[in-house]
Scaffold this active site. Structure first.
Site, PDB file in Angstrom:
ATOM      1  N   CYS A 107       0.839  -1.214   0.000  1.00  0.00           N
ATOM      2  CA  CYS A 107       0.000   0.000   0.000  1.00  0.00           C
ATOM      3  C   CYS A 107       0.866   1.252   0.000  1.00  0.00           C
ATOM      4  CB  CYS A 107      -0.952  -0.018   1.192  1.00  0.00           C
ATOM      5  SG  CYS A 107      -0.173  -0.431   2.766  1.00  0.00           S
TER       6      CYS A 107
HETATM    7  N1  LIG Z   1      -4.020  -4.208   4.945  1.00  0.00           N
HETATM    8  C1  LIG Z   1      -3.512  -3.532   3.935  1.00  0.00           C
HETATM    9  O1  LIG Z   1      -3.733  -2.317   3.814  1.00  0.00           O
HETATM   10  C2  LIG Z   1      -2.680  -4.224   2.895  1.00  0.00           C
HETATM   11  C3  LIG Z   1      -2.274  -3.487   1.784  1.00  0.00           C
HETATM   12  C4  LIG Z   1      -1.515  -4.118   0.784  1.00  0.00           C
HETATM   13  C5  LIG Z   1      -1.131  -5.438   0.947  1.00  0.00           C
HETATM   14  N2  LIG Z   1      -1.522  -6.113   2.056  1.00  0.00           N
HETATM   15  C6  LIG Z   1      -1.074  -7.501   2.167  1.00  0.00           C
HETATM   16  O2  LIG Z   1      -2.203  -8.343   2.030  1.00  0.00           O
HETATM   17  C7  LIG Z   1      -2.015  -9.518   2.824  1.00  0.00           C
HETATM   18  C8  LIG Z   1      -3.201  -9.629   3.766  1.00  0.00           C
HETATM   19  O3  LIG Z   1      -3.207  -8.460   4.584  1.00  0.00           O
HETATM   20  P1  LIG Z   1      -4.371  -8.138   5.586  1.00  0.00           P
HETATM   21  O4  LIG Z   1      -4.176  -6.746   6.020  1.00  0.00           O
HETATM   22  O5  LIG Z   1      -5.646  -8.586   4.998  1.00  0.00           O
HETATM   23  O6  LIG Z   1      -3.960  -9.106   6.793  1.00  0.00           O
HETATM   24  P2  LIG Z   1      -4.887  -9.762   7.889  1.00  0.00           P
HETATM   25  O7  LIG Z   1      -6.069  -8.913   8.157  1.00  0.00           O
HETATM   26  O8  LIG Z   1      -3.964 -10.074   9.008  1.00  0.00           O
HETATM   27  O9  LIG Z   1      -5.384 -11.107   7.197  1.00  0.00           O
HETATM   28  C9  LIG Z   1      -4.522 -12.130   6.830  1.00  0.00           C
HETATM   29  C10 LIG Z   1      -5.293 -13.441   6.879  1.00  0.00           C
HETATM   30  O10 LIG Z   1      -4.376 -14.468   6.535  1.00  0.00           O
HETATM   31  C11 LIG Z   1      -4.602 -15.592   7.377  1.00  0.00           C
HETATM   32  N3  LIG Z   1      -3.314 -16.033   7.915  1.00  0.00           N
HETATM   33  C12 LIG Z   1      -2.539 -15.434   8.832  1.00  0.00           C
HETATM   34  N4  LIG Z   1      -1.419 -16.132   9.018  1.00  0.00           N
HETATM   35  C13 LIG Z   1      -1.506 -17.213   8.231  1.00  0.00           C
HETATM   36  C14 LIG Z   1      -0.678 -18.318   7.985  1.00  0.00           C
HETATM   37  N5  LIG Z   1       0.500 -18.455   8.605  1.00  0.00           N
HETATM   38  N6  LIG Z   1      -1.081 -19.239   7.102  1.00  0.00           N
HETATM   39  C15 LIG Z   1      -2.263 -19.115   6.480  1.00  0.00           C
HETATM   40  N7  LIG Z   1      -3.096 -18.069   6.671  1.00  0.00           N
HETATM   41  C16 LIG Z   1      -2.712 -17.134   7.526  1.00  0.00           C
HETATM   42  C17 LIG Z   1      -5.469 -15.176   8.519  1.00  0.00           C
HETATM   43  O11 LIG Z   1      -6.605 -15.969   8.374  1.00  0.00           O
HETATM   44  P3  LIG Z   1      -7.400 -16.517   9.625  1.00  0.00           P
HETATM   45  O12 LIG Z   1      -7.939 -15.264  10.278  1.00  0.00           O
HETATM   46  O13 LIG Z   1      -8.449 -17.347   8.998  1.00  0.00           O
HETATM   47  O14 LIG Z   1      -6.453 -17.252  10.494  1.00  0.00           O
HETATM   48  C18 LIG Z   1      -5.801 -13.718   8.272  1.00  0.00           C
HETATM   49  O15 LIG Z   1      -7.178 -13.474   8.333  1.00  0.00           O
HETATM   50  C19 LIG Z   1      -0.689  -9.339   3.568  1.00  0.00           C
HETATM   51  O16 LIG Z   1       0.310 -10.031   2.897  1.00  0.00           O
HETATM   52  C20 LIG Z   1      -0.452  -7.849   3.506  1.00  0.00           C
HETATM   53  O17 LIG Z   1       0.897  -7.504   3.545  1.00  0.00           O
HETATM   54  C21 LIG Z   1      -2.303  -5.555   3.028  1.00  0.00           C
END
Ligand SMILES: NC(=O)c1ccc[n+]([C@@H]2O[C@H](COP(=O)([O-])OP(=O)(O)OC[C@H]3O[C@@H](n4cnc5c(N)ncnc54)[C@H](OP(=O)(O)O)[C@@H]3O)[C@@H](O)[C@H]2O)c1
Length: 327
Positions: A149
């Site tokens: 982001c």
């Molecule tokens: N948030 C942002 O603004 C943003 C922007 C750009 C890119 N990203 C990227 O997008 C990805 C997701 O981000 P997010 O903000 O959505 O994160 P998040 O809210 O923490 O969600 C990640 C999900 O992945 C699952 N997870 C966590 N650890 C895991 C593991 N070891 N193995 C399998 N599943 C796992 C979890 O599922 P469960 O809850 O079912 O356990 C969690 O709900 C990340 O790589 C992040 O860097 C995020």
């Protein structure tokens, strides 16, 4: 009516994945056929996120079952966990947009900033998913890496100056949803509210994406700040160039670069995060002071910074209109 492409969202219980699910579910040319989660498996998505309105039950990831139901997937796992899931889906022939950092960088940069790569054989086929920079490559790709982001906003602010830039200071203000669903000591309410704090001041991983995408030799200082808002991100970039540019010259570079870009708005006053919230837009303002060009870019970190851009990428990969499902 043309057949809709069946799509799965992997990691749909997280913030990024949940918005991917909403966008895919509401998309006229996609059919959301599966949403996966770990601890929330068995629960309906619209029970966890009523506002997204996705009436599917989350299931545990089983790549064979996903391959029976979907031809493309949006993967929204943390880095390191994403790569094996992406590999399993690519081995079964799905087109994949991965939101994590796992396929954004060349192997040397990735292993310098993260850890040994879990699926290095796939790095060569991955395309960096910033359509404003790599649209044609994304169109032909089977694996696209959604940019970070911070990097999305910073690159949209800097790419038109890339060949002339010498020294770049990137100051990011980012909302707390950028850190994902799990609260930490830094991101829980008591720490984040009524507070602004810089973090990773000696080096943030997203600066590696700037290093990779900008011209060689540009000096980059990159400092993010956590601010007490939910969704939103502002990149304020202060740039010295060679030759020095007037305001008109700088603006002309941006007008040329972004003419016809469906999601980039060049505006004539500093942008505000509130004006891009819940949109896939990036609002950009360019001016000068002293010997610096100042560029400000505002996005919604979960939309243009994550799920919205992932759907924009998938549209390109599937030959759909780039803006479909995102207006
Ligand atoms: N948030 C942002 O603004 C943003 C922007 C750009 C890119 N990203 C990227 O997008 C990805 C997701 O981000 P997010 O903000 O959505 O994160 P998040 O809210 O923490 O969600 C990640 C999900 O992945 C699952 N997870 C966590 N650890 C895991 C593991 N070891 N193995 C399998 N599943 C796992 C979890 O599922 P469960 O809850 O079912 O356990 C969690 O709900 C990340 O790589 C992040 O860097 C995020």
């Amino acid at each position: 009516m043309a057949e809709r492409t069946p799509v799965a969202v992997i990691g749909a219980a997280g913030f990024g994945g949940a918005l991917c699910a909403r966008l895919a579910h509401a998309h006229p040319s996609l059919e959301l056929t599966a949403v996966t989660a770990r601890s929330d498996a068995g629960r309906r998505h619209d029970a966890l996120y009523p506002r997204h309105g996705v009436p599917l039950t989350m299931e545990e990831l089983d790549p064979d079952r996903i391959a029976e139901k979907a031809r493309a997937a949006l993967v929204a796992y943390p880095h390191k966990a994403a790569a094996p899931a992406v590999r399993a889906l690519r081995e079964r022939g799905l087109k994949v947009v991965d939101l994590s950092a796992d396929f954004r960088l060349d192997r040397e940069r990735y292993e310098r900033w993260y850890q040994p790569h879990e699926a290095p054989e796939l790095i060569a086929e991955a395309v960096y998913g910033l359509p404003e920079a790599h649209r044609d490559e994304i169109r032909g790709a089977d694996l696209v890496a959604g940019p970070g982001c911070n990097s999305t906003a910073a690159l949209l602010a800097l790419l038109p100056l890339s060949d002339l830039a010498r020294d770049v200071v990137v100051d990011i203000k980012t909302g707390v949803s950028g850190a994902g669903r799990e609260a930490t000591t830094e991101t829980h309410y008591v720490s984040a509210t009524e507070n602004v704090n810089p973090y990773k001041t000696e080096g943030h991983r997203h600066s590696a994406e700037l290093e990779q995408e900008l011209a060689d030799g540009v000096r980059i200082t990159f400092v993010p700040h956590l601010v007490p808002m939910d969704q939103g991100l502002l990149a304020s970039c202060y740039v010295t160039t060679e030759p020095r540019l007037s305001t008109e010259e700088a603006r002309a570079l941006f007008e040329r670069a972004y003419a016809g870009e469906p999601f980039v708005d060049l505006i004539d006053a500093p942008p505000r995060t509130a004006d891009v919230r819940e949109t896939n837009r990036c609002r950009v303002y360019v001016t000068t002071t002293g010997d610096r060009v100042l560029v400000f870019a505002a996005i919604d970190n979960l939309w243009k910074g994550a799920a919205g851009q992932a759907v924009q990428d998938l549209n390109l990969m599937l030959g759909l209109p780039e803006t479909e499902g995102l207006q």
